[in-house]
Design a protein around this motif. Structure first.
Motif, PDB file in Angstrom:
ATOM      1  N   LYS A 372     -11.297  23.303   1.290  1.00  0.00           N
ATOM      2  CA  LYS A 372     -11.388  24.506   2.124  1.00  0.00           C
ATOM      3  C   LYS A 372     -12.090  24.242   3.450  1.00  0.00           C
ATOM      4  CE  LYS A 372     -15.792  26.224   0.313  1.00  0.00           C
ATOM      5  NZ  LYS A 372     -16.465  27.358  -0.323  1.00  0.00           N
ATOM      6  N   THR A 373     -12.668  23.066   3.655  1.00  0.00           N
ATOM      7  CA  THR A 373     -13.408  22.816   4.889  1.00  0.00           C
ATOM      8  C   THR A 373     -12.775  21.766   5.788  1.00  0.00           C
ATOM      9  OG1 THR A 373     -14.792  21.139   3.835  1.00  0.00           O
ATOM     10  CG2 THR A 373     -15.579  23.416   3.763  1.00  0.00           C
ATOM     11  N   ILE A 374     -11.842  20.959   5.311  1.00  0.00           N
ATOM     12  CA  ILE A 374     -11.328  19.876   6.146  1.00  0.00           C
ATOM     13  C   ILE A 374     -10.526  20.393   7.332  1.00  0.00           C
ATOM     14  CG2 ILE A 374     -11.273  18.200   4.268  1.00  0.00           C
ATOM     15  CD1 ILE A 374      -8.298  18.655   4.050  1.00  0.00           C
ATOM     16  N   GLN A 375      -9.950  21.607   7.228  1.00  0.00           N
ATOM     17  CA  GLN A 375      -9.194  22.144   8.354  1.00  0.00           C
ATOM     18  C   GLN A 375     -10.080  22.382   9.575  1.00  0.00           C
ATOM     19  OE1 GLN A 375      -9.046  23.251   5.248  1.00  0.00           O
ATOM     20  NE2 GLN A 375      -6.930  23.611   4.606  1.00  0.00           N
ATOM     21  N   GLY A 432     -16.417  10.026  13.991  1.00  0.00           N
ATOM     22  CA  GLY A 432     -16.254  11.423  13.616  1.00  0.00           C
ATOM     23  C   GLY A 432     -15.213  11.656  12.534  1.00  0.00           C
ATOM     24  N   ARG A 433     -14.915  12.955  12.306  1.00  0.00           N
ATOM     25  CA  ARG A 433     -13.946  13.385  11.294  1.00  0.00           C
ATOM     26  C   ARG A 433     -12.774  14.092  11.978  1.00  0.00           C
ATOM     27  NH1 ARG A 433     -18.110  16.049   6.813  1.00  0.00           N
ATOM     28  NH2 ARG A 433     -19.160  14.094   6.243  1.00  0.00           N
ATOM     29  N   HIS A 434     -11.562  13.824  11.496  1.00  0.00           N
ATOM     30  CA  HIS A 434     -10.361  14.360  12.147  1.00  0.00           C
ATOM     31  C   HIS A 434      -9.312  14.677  11.078  1.00  0.00           C
ATOM     32  CE1 HIS A 434     -12.216  12.758  15.825  1.00  0.00           C
ATOM     33  NE2 HIS A 434     -12.443  11.668  15.111  1.00  0.00           N
ATOM     34  N   TYR A 435      -8.544  15.752  11.308  1.00  0.00           N
ATOM     35  CA  TYR A 435      -7.547  16.199  10.325  1.00  0.00           C
ATOM     36  C   TYR A 435      -6.305  16.685  11.062  1.00  0.00           C
ATOM     37  CZ  TYR A 435      -5.378  19.134   6.714  1.00  0.00           C
ATOM     38  OH  TYR A 435      -4.496  19.701   5.832  1.00  0.00           O
ATOM     39  N   TRP A 436      -5.124  16.330  10.527  1.00  0.00           N
ATOM     40  CA  TRP A 436      -3.863  16.825  11.073  1.00  0.00           C
ATOM     41  C   TRP A 436      -2.843  16.969   9.938  1.00  0.00           C
ATOM     42  CZ3 TRP A 436      -6.042  12.109  11.892  1.00  0.00           C
ATOM     43  CH2 TRP A 436      -5.336  10.976  11.471  1.00  0.00           C
ATOM     44  N   PHE A 502      -6.638  13.281   6.485  1.00  0.00           N
ATOM     45  CA  PHE A 502      -8.042  13.452   6.880  1.00  0.00           C
ATOM     46  C   PHE A 502      -8.678  12.081   7.089  1.00  0.00           C
ATOM     47  CE2 PHE A 502     -12.562  13.784   5.671  1.00  0.00           C
ATOM     48  CZ  PHE A 502     -12.987  14.673   6.652  1.00  0.00           C
ATOM     49  N   LEU A 503      -9.320  11.887   8.264  1.00  0.00           N
ATOM     50  CA  LEU A 503      -9.978  10.626   8.611  1.00  0.00           C
ATOM     51  C   LEU A 503     -11.460  10.882   8.813  1.00  0.00           C
ATOM     52  CD1 LEU A 503     -10.073   7.642   9.656  1.00  0.00           C
ATOM     53  CD2 LEU A 503      -9.571   8.564  11.922  1.00  0.00           C
ATOM     54  N   ASP A 504     -12.297  10.150   8.046  1.00  0.00           N
ATOM     55  CA  ASP A 504     -13.747  10.135   8.266  1.00  0.00           C
ATOM     56  C   ASP A 504     -14.116   8.718   8.692  1.00  0.00           C
ATOM     57  OD1 ASP A 504     -16.534  10.070   8.137  1.00  0.00           O
ATOM     58  OD2 ASP A 504     -16.592  11.569   6.554  1.00  0.00           O
ATOM     59  N   TYR A 505     -14.289   8.504   9.999  1.00  0.00           N
ATOM     60  CA  TYR A 505     -14.442   7.153  10.542  1.00  0.00           C
ATOM     61  C   TYR A 505     -15.701   6.477  10.008  1.00  0.00           C
ATOM     62  CZ  TYR A 505     -14.218   3.388  14.005  1.00  0.00           C
ATOM     63  OH  TYR A 505     -14.132   2.148  14.607  1.00  0.00           O
ATOM     64  N   GLU A 506     -16.838   7.196  10.039  1.00  0.00           N
ATOM     65  CA  GLU A 506     -18.089   6.563   9.632  1.00  0.00           C
ATOM     66  C   GLU A 506     -18.075   6.148   8.160  1.00  0.00           C
ATOM     67  OE1 GLU A 506     -17.969   9.037  11.780  1.00  0.00           O
ATOM     68  OE2 GLU A 506     -18.855   7.966  13.492  1.00  0.00           O
ATOM     69  N   LYS A 507     -17.451   6.948   7.309  1.00  0.00           N
ATOM     70  CA  LYS A 507     -17.396   6.618   5.883  1.00  0.00           C
ATOM     71  C   LYS A 507     -16.245   5.678   5.541  1.00  0.00           C
ATOM     72  CE  LYS A 507     -19.636  10.746   4.008  1.00  0.00           C
ATOM     73  NZ  LYS A 507     -19.507  11.871   3.056  1.00  0.00           N
ATOM     74  N   ILE A 532      -8.938   3.783  15.732  1.00  0.00           N
ATOM     75  CA  ILE A 532      -7.963   4.118  14.694  1.00  0.00           C
ATOM     76  C   ILE A 532      -7.015   5.188  15.252  1.00  0.00           C
ATOM     77  CG2 ILE A 532      -7.638   5.048  12.383  1.00  0.00           C
ATOM     78  CD1 ILE A 532      -8.917   2.297  12.427  1.00  0.00           C
ATOM     79  N   TYR A 533      -5.686   4.965  15.072  1.00  0.00           N
ATOM     80  CA  TYR A 533      -4.664   5.882  15.594  1.00  0.00           C
ATOM     81  C   TYR A 533      -3.859   6.489  14.441  1.00  0.00           C
ATOM     82  CZ  TYR A 533      -5.457   3.747  20.189  1.00  0.00           C
ATOM     83  OH  TYR A 533      -6.024   3.299  21.354  1.00  0.00           O
ATOM     84  N   PRO A 534      -3.424   7.766  14.573  1.00  0.00           N
ATOM     85  CA  PRO A 534      -2.482   8.325  13.596  1.00  0.00           C
ATOM     86  C   PRO A 534      -1.175   7.510  13.610  1.00  0.00           C
ATOM     87  CG  PRO A 534      -3.489  10.067  14.911  1.00  0.00           C
ATOM     88  CD  PRO A 534      -3.898   8.772  15.543  1.00  0.00           C
TER      89      PRO A 534
END
Length: 559
Positions: A372-375, A432-436, A502-507, A532-534
């Protein structure tokens, strides 16, 4: 006389703390000598004991004892140089008095050994006066075998000394001619000093081995907890769904699938971690064996040559923060069932609260954040036409891509893929964190995920995480797989129409979701060090059967 040219001088009997000739000299474990009173005052009141010369630290304060041999030689040197009150005239700094020479010869006399009849007489004569003399030489550090000492290429004399300034082996004549002002010691003393450091290196490696063994045990314990939790969840779900009518049977199958899929995913990650830890343990044990073997070797020339390489700790991964998360992520299914079956609302709301446990200290191995939070980390992703394969056709807004029948006339730049039918996102991520989300409905084949900046883009490409690719593949309308080594196949009963990435770069985390059912599919865990690229691949159109495009769709934020 050979010893008359010895390089004994006041500097060699001088304490580096008080800058005077030794008084009750003692030697530290690193091989340096000081006055007992000077080193005691130097360490007084200090928590960590450190050598004043080489700055080597000792875990606890060493027990120091007077070096009796060095003290006797120092006293003789004091008398020789006129410091001891003797009536004898002082000797020159570069010479030994006859009395001191006689005393040293008497002190270091060994049991006579029979001369080897196969040795040349010159070698036998050079090793001592008389045929019964031992074929060994002596330095201030102890005895060494003169037969194995290499010869100086310039003077053809044995390389008995080591120049710390030039880091080279030298003979006695080299000392007098070219290295008089340099820091020189006997080669055997330098060997003993460096050899003493092997103990510290061996202890460090043993400690690294023990830490990794404990980490293996920790992961194995987590697997036991995971299995018990999985069994409890399955049993609870069976009891719950037994009371429901046929309308919720599909939800029961979904729940069991999620539990099993997440358990398998975590087990595979845990097995991978254990395998890597065991490989590091084996590597460290091999290094420990090498250190053990070389510590027993008396070939000091070979030892010094390879010392730096064997004592440098190997490059290993920091496992201190690695653990296995046992969250089965069944909350989404429970919420779906509660919407379908109103009369079981209270029980279904209670079960997610029992099943979803948020760790007090989140681990880097956590499979994914709450669905419910990744968006909230939605990124505006567009396609980079400079990277697109010549057969790919991009929409004007660069939000859709499909594969055409023919190659297009496009520049053959270094960024463009020329064999794999794929395209990268325009936006790269370095933190950071990114979602698509991407619509995949109507397609029979596709690939989605991320790729690193340095991936190969020309010719045949190896697709797996070790080569910079992390993505989910769909083939022949029914086969899902993750491109690992070896590949991981997934059996999904529900065909997704939209995939969330969902991408979490640091983790180092890349997670995939079925957006329609809000189910987690799979998570890659790795370490990222570059942009890192989609990654998007609509695959070939298969004569029109797979001509539908991949569509980057807007992310709907949760209520």
């Amino acid at each position: 006389m050979a010893l008359s040219r010895s390089f004994l001088s006041e500097e060699q009997f001088q304490c580096s703390i008080c800058l005077d000739v030794f008084t009750n000299p003692v030697s530290t474990p690193c091989g340096h000598s000081f006055c007992m009173g000077c080193i005691g005052r130097y360490w007084s009141g200090s928590k960590a004991c450190q050598c004043p010369l080489c700055k080597e630290s000792f875990r606890k304060r060493p027990e120091l004892h007077v070096n009796r041999t060095l003290r006797e030689i120092t006293e003789q040197f004091k008398r020789m140089s006129g410091r001891g009150g003797s009536d004898r005239p002082p000797a020159r700094p570069a010479e030994l008095s006859c009395t001191l020479l006689d005393e040293m010869k008497h002190k270091f006399q060994k049991v006579p050994a029979t001369r080897d009849p196969h040795l040349p007489a010159s070698v036998s004569a050079a090793s001592g006066p008389g045929p019964g003399a031992s074929l060994r030489r002596y330095t201030l550090s102890g005895a060494a075998n003169s037969l194995h000492a290499p010869l100086c290429p310039k003077h053809q004399g044995p390389l008995k000394f080591f120049c710390c300034t030039d880091r080279d082996y030298i003979c006695g004549e080299c000392v007098e001619e070219e290295h008089r002002a340099h820091d020189t010691v006997s080669i055997e003393k330098e060997w003993l000093v460096n050899k003493s450091q092997l103990g510290t290196s061996k202890a460090e490696i043993q400690e690294m081995i023990e830490r990794r063994i404990r980490k293996v045990e920790e992961i194995q314990t987590s697997l036991v907890d995971l299995k018990a939790l999985s069994e409890r969840e399955v049993q609870g779900s069976v009891r719950m769904f037994a009371a429901l009518v046929s309308a919720v049977e599909r939800s029961q199958a979904e729940l069991l699938e999620v539990i099993q899929m997440n358990r398998v995913a975590v087990e595979r990650h845990a097995e991978g971690l254990i395998r890597k830890l065991e490989e590091e343990i084996e590597m460290l044990r091999s290094r420990s064996d090498v250190l053990q073997q070389i510590s027993r070797s008396n070939d000091y020339a070979l030892f010094l040559k390879n010392f730096n390489a064997i004592c440098t700790p190997p490059q290993t991964k920091d496992w201190s923060g690695v653990s296995v998360n046992s969250d089965l992520c069944v909350g989404a299914i429970y919420r779906t069932v509660s919407e379908l079956v109103g009369r079981f609302q209270e029980e279904l709301q209670r079960l997610p609260g029992m099943s979803i446990r948020v760790p007090v200290d989140p681990s880097p191995m956590k499979l994914q954040p709450k669905v419910k939070t990744i968006q909230e980390y939605a990124a505006d992703v567009t396609l980079d036409s400079n990277t697109a394969h010549p057969r790919l056709i991009l929409s004007e807004d660069r939000k859709q891509v499909r594969c055409g029948d023919r190659y297009q006339h496009v520049p053959d730049n270094s960024e463009r893929f020329d064999r794999v039918v794929c395209v990268l996102g325009q936006e790269g991520f370095t933190g950071g964190r990114h979602y698509w989300e991407v619509e995949v409905g109507g397609k029979t084949d596709w690939d989605l995920g991320v790729a690193s900046h340095s991936v190969s883009r020309k010719g045949k490409i190896t697709i797996n995480p070790s080569h910079g690719f992390w993505f989910l593949s769909f083939r022949d309308s029914n086969s899902y797989a993750f491109r690992t080594d070896p590949s991981i196949s997934l059996g999904l009963n529900l065909k997704p129409h939209k995939i969330g990435v969902f991408l979490d770069y640091e983790k180092g985390q890349v997670s995939f979701y079925n957006v329609d059912t809000k189910l987690h599919i799979y998570t890659f865990m790795d370490t990222f060090s570059e942009t890192i690229y989609p990654f998007f691949s609509p695959c070939t159109n298969k004569s029109g059967r797979n001509e539908a495009p991949l569509v980057i769709s807007p992310v709907m934020l949760p209520d």
